[in-house]
Design a protein around this motif. Structure first.
Motif, PDB file in Angstrom:
ATOM      1  N   VAL A 138       0.868  -1.181   0.000  1.00  0.00           N
ATOM      2  CA  VAL A 138       0.000   0.000   0.000  1.00  0.00           C
ATOM      3  C   VAL A 138       0.902   1.227   0.000  1.00  0.00           C
ATOM      4  O   VAL A 138       1.795   1.353   0.838  1.00  0.00           O
ATOM      5  N   PHE A 139       0.707   2.126  -0.951  1.00  0.00           N
ATOM      6  CA  PHE A 139       1.547   3.319  -1.020  1.00  0.00           C
ATOM      7  C   PHE A 139       0.742   4.617  -1.102  1.00  0.00           C
ATOM      8  O   PHE A 139       1.314   5.711  -1.091  1.00  0.00           O
ATOM      9  N   CYS A 140      -0.593   4.500  -1.184  1.00  0.00           N
ATOM     10  CA  CYS A 140      -1.400   5.705  -1.263  1.00  0.00           C
ATOM     11  C   CYS A 140      -2.822   5.430  -0.796  1.00  0.00           C
ATOM     12  O   CYS A 140      -3.226   4.279  -0.658  1.00  0.00           O
ATOM     13  N   TRP A 141      -3.553   6.522  -0.527  1.00  0.00           N
ATOM     14  CA  TRP A 141      -4.925   6.446  -0.055  1.00  0.00           C
ATOM     15  C   TRP A 141      -5.756   7.458  -0.818  1.00  0.00           C
ATOM     16  O   TRP A 141      -5.266   8.507  -1.230  1.00  0.00           O
ATOM     17  N   LEU A 142      -7.044   7.162  -0.987  1.00  0.00           N
ATOM     18  CA  LEU A 142      -7.948   8.092  -1.656  1.00  0.00           C
ATOM     19  C   LEU A 142      -8.108   9.351  -0.818  1.00  0.00           C
ATOM     20  O   LEU A 142      -8.179   9.283   0.409  1.00  0.00           O
ATOM     21  N   GLY A 143      -8.185  10.482  -1.496  1.00  0.00           N
ATOM     22  CA  GLY A 143      -8.417  11.743  -0.810  1.00  0.00           C
ATOM     23  C   GLY A 143      -9.889  11.942  -0.514  1.00  0.00           C
ATOM     24  O   GLY A 143     -10.757  11.501  -1.269  1.00  0.00           O
ATOM     25  N   GLU A 144     -10.170  12.600   0.578  1.00  0.00           N
ATOM     26  CA  GLU A 144     -11.551  12.924   0.937  1.00  0.00           C
ATOM     27  C   GLU A 144     -12.055  14.062   0.051  1.00  0.00           C
ATOM     28  O   GLU A 144     -11.275  14.705  -0.651  1.00  0.00           O
ATOM     29  N   ALA A 145     -13.340  14.314   0.096  1.00  0.00           N
ATOM     30  CA  ALA A 145     -13.966  15.331  -0.752  1.00  0.00           C
ATOM     31  C   ALA A 145     -13.287  16.694  -0.616  1.00  0.00           C
ATOM     32  O   ALA A 145     -13.078  17.393  -1.616  1.00  0.00           O
ATOM     33  N   HIS A 146     -12.893  17.083   0.589  1.00  0.00           N
ATOM     34  CA  HIS A 146     -12.271  18.402   0.780  1.00  0.00           C
ATOM     35  C   HIS A 146     -10.903  18.495   0.090  1.00  0.00           C
ATOM     36  O   HIS A 146     -10.400  19.581  -0.137  1.00  0.00           O
ATOM     37  N   GLU A 147     -10.303  17.370  -0.259  1.00  0.00           N
ATOM     38  CA  GLU A 147      -9.022  17.363  -0.977  1.00  0.00           C
ATOM     39  C   GLU A 147      -9.215  17.221  -2.489  1.00  0.00           C
ATOM     40  O   GLU A 147      -8.254  17.324  -3.240  1.00  0.00           O
ATOM     41  N   ASN A 148     -10.434  16.947  -2.921  1.00  0.00           N
ATOM     42  CA  ASN A 148     -10.715  16.666  -4.332  1.00  0.00           C
ATOM     43  C   ASN A 148     -11.748  17.602  -4.935  1.00  0.00           C
ATOM     44  O   ASN A 148     -12.563  17.194  -5.759  1.00  0.00           O
ATOM     45  N   GLY A 149     -11.738  18.841  -4.515  1.00  0.00           N
ATOM     46  CA  GLY A 149     -12.651  19.806  -5.095  1.00  0.00           C
ATOM     47  C   GLY A 149     -14.110  19.514  -4.830  1.00  0.00           C
ATOM     48  O   GLY A 149     -14.978  19.880  -5.614  1.00  0.00           O
ATOM     49  N   GLY A 150     -14.410  18.807  -3.739  1.00  0.00           N
ATOM     50  CA  GLY A 150     -15.780  18.503  -3.380  1.00  0.00           C
ATOM     51  C   GLY A 150     -16.304  17.186  -3.941  1.00  0.00           C
ATOM     52  O   GLY A 150     -17.418  16.783  -3.645  1.00  0.00           O
ATOM     53  N   TYR A 151     -15.507  16.510  -4.762  1.00  0.00           N
ATOM     54  CA  TYR A 151     -15.945  15.234  -5.331  1.00  0.00           C
ATOM     55  C   TYR A 151     -15.808  14.116  -4.301  1.00  0.00           C
ATOM     56  O   TYR A 151     -14.925  14.148  -3.446  1.00  0.00           O
ATOM     57  N   ILE A 152     -16.666  13.096  -4.409  1.00  0.00           N
ATOM     58  CA  ILE A 152     -16.550  11.954  -3.510  1.00  0.00           C
ATOM     59  C   ILE A 152     -15.202  11.271  -3.750  1.00  0.00           C
ATOM     60  O   ILE A 152     -14.628  11.377  -4.846  1.00  0.00           O
ATOM     61  N   PRO A 153     -14.658  10.567  -2.781  1.00  0.00           N
ATOM     62  CA  PRO A 153     -13.378   9.893  -2.963  1.00  0.00           C
ATOM     63  C   PRO A 153     -13.414   8.944  -4.165  1.00  0.00           C
ATOM     64  O   PRO A 153     -14.350   8.171  -4.346  1.00  0.00           O
TER      65      PRO A 153
END
Length: 91
Positions: free
Chosen positions: A37-52
Motif C-alpha cells: 500500500v503506497f497511497c490512499w484516496l483523498g476525501e472530498a475536501h481534498e478533491n474539489g468537493g468530489y466523492i473519494p
C-alpha cells in the motif's frame, strides 16, 4: 506517478485524487514492492468537493522534469496523447 520497469522496457502509471497523507512517506525514487500500500484516496475536501475516487492513467513515456501529466488535451495534441496513453484493457 510510478515507473514500472522490466526487461522489455518501461511504462508509467499516474494515480490522481489521492490524500495529501499519501505524499508523506513517498518521494522520487522510492521503491514500491508488489502488493504494498503506497497511497490512499483523498476525501472530498481534498478533491474539489468530489466523492473519494481514483484517477488512473497508463503512459508509455513521461517527461520526468514535469510534476504532473495532463489528463485532458487540446484537439491539436490528441494524436500524440492517444499514442502515449496505453489502453488499460491490455493489462
Amino acid at each position: 506517478m510510478l515507473k514500472h520497469q522490466n526487461k522489455s522496457g518501461c511504462f508509467y502509471t499516474l494515480y490522481g485524487h489521492l490524500s495529501k497523507f499519501s505524499l508523506k512517506n513517498n518521494h522520487v525514487g522510492k521503491k514500491i514492492k508488489q502488493g504494498q500500500v503506497f497511497c490512499w484516496l483523498g476525501e472530498a475536501h481534498e478533491n474539489g468537493g468530489y466523492i473519494p475516487h481514483l484517477y488512473f492513467q497508463l503512459m508509455n513515456d513521461f517527461d520526468e522534469s514535469l510534476n504532473d501529466y495532463p489528463r485532458v488535451c487540446s484537439l491539436s495534441k490528441l494524436l500524440a496523447f492517444q499514442k502515449n496513453c496505453l489502453n488499460p484493457d491490455f493489462f
